[in-house]
Design a protein around this motif. Structure first.
Motif, mmCIF file in Angstrom:
data_model
loop_
_atom_site.group_PDB
_atom_site.id
_atom_site.type_symbol
_atom_site.label_atom_id
_atom_site.label_comp_id
_atom_site.label_asym_id
_atom_site.label_seq_id
_atom_site.Cartn_x
_atom_site.Cartn_y
_atom_site.Cartn_z
ATOM 1 N N GLN A 122 0.762 -1.679 0.118
ATOM 2 C CA GLN A 122 -0.362 0.182 0.058
ATOM 3 C C GLN A 122 1.151 1.317 0.291
ATOM 4 N N GLU A 150 -0.491 -6.281 -0.203
ATOM 5 C CA GLU A 150 -1.219 -6.464 -1.459
ATOM 6 C C GLU A 150 -1.081 -7.875 -2.509
ATOM 7 N N SER A 189 -6.253 -2.210 -4.185
ATOM 8 C CA SER A 189 -6.099 -1.962 -2.772
ATOM 9 C C SER A 189 -7.119 -2.574 -2.060
ATOM 10 N N ARG A 191 -6.955 -6.183 0.551
ATOM 11 C CA ARG A 191 -5.376 -6.545 1.499
ATOM 12 C C ARG A 191 -4.996 -7.998 1.470
#
Length: 199
Positions: A122, A150, A189, A191
């Motif tokens: 990120q 990510e 975006s 996780r």
């Protein structure tokens, strides 16, 4: 008082001794790390602390240490938890169903000639490749920055590697095998919440 000290007096005496020892640079003896529950009814007392230690321990348990004894061990640094216990050969590192990001990953191999890792983070993107020989910890990601991982790219020096990722809102993605392999997502975006790796 004639030789007897009340409970509160003992507590004050213990605090005073600790303060004096601390001020002089000395410390009192502490017990080793407490056993913690891994969530599977197992404790980590006496367990290897690093991936490289786990590789050596696992190979020591096996009857063969030849080329068939390929092994990978790894542990995840998870948001709100910190470093988890080490797992090996396809077991799950990270969490599912808790909305927690993997922030860093430590990986070590045995009998594959070493590995290289790269993490997509990120706010950073691809962090840059980090490599290490067999029995060496290779760490990617960050700690103390609240920065989600990510995606993860893995390659080994010989043979192939396989991995699978659990990603926010997507769940478990299909496993991939090759050399290198990449799991997770970029540009979305999302996780990385859990991974499995095997060689």
């Amino acid at each position: 008082m004639n030789g007897f000290v009340t409970k509160s007096g003992k507590a004050l005496l213990a605090l005073s001794v600790t303060a004096v020892l601390g001020a002089t640079g000395m410390s009192t003896a502490h017990a080793g790390p407490a056993a913690t529950d891994t969530g599977r009814g197992q404790t980590t007392a006496g367990a290897p602390r690093t991936a490289a230690e786990a590789v050596r321990a696992e190979l020591g348990k096996r009857e063969t240490n030849g080329p068939d004894a390929r092994i990978v061990c790894y542990r995840a640094h998870v948001a709100g938890i910190g470093w988890q216990p080490v797992v090996c050969d396809g077991n799950i590192a990270g969490t599912t169903g808790q909305s927690r990001a993997i922030e860093a990953l430590e990986v070590a191999t045995g009998n594959v000639g070493g590995l290289c890792l790269n993490a997509h983070l990120q706010g950073i993107g691809w962090q840059g490749t980090r490599c290490g020989a067999d029995y060496t910890n290779v760490v990617v990601g960050t700690t103390g920055q609240s920065r989600r991982m990510e995606a993860l790219s893995i390659s080994v020096n010989s043979g192939s590697v396989a991995a699978q990722a659990h990603v926010q809102n997507l769940g478990w993605l299909g496993s991939v095998r090759g050399n290198p392999v990449t799991v997770g997502t970029t540009g979305r975006s999302l996780r990385l919440e859990a991974v499995q790796i095997w060689v």
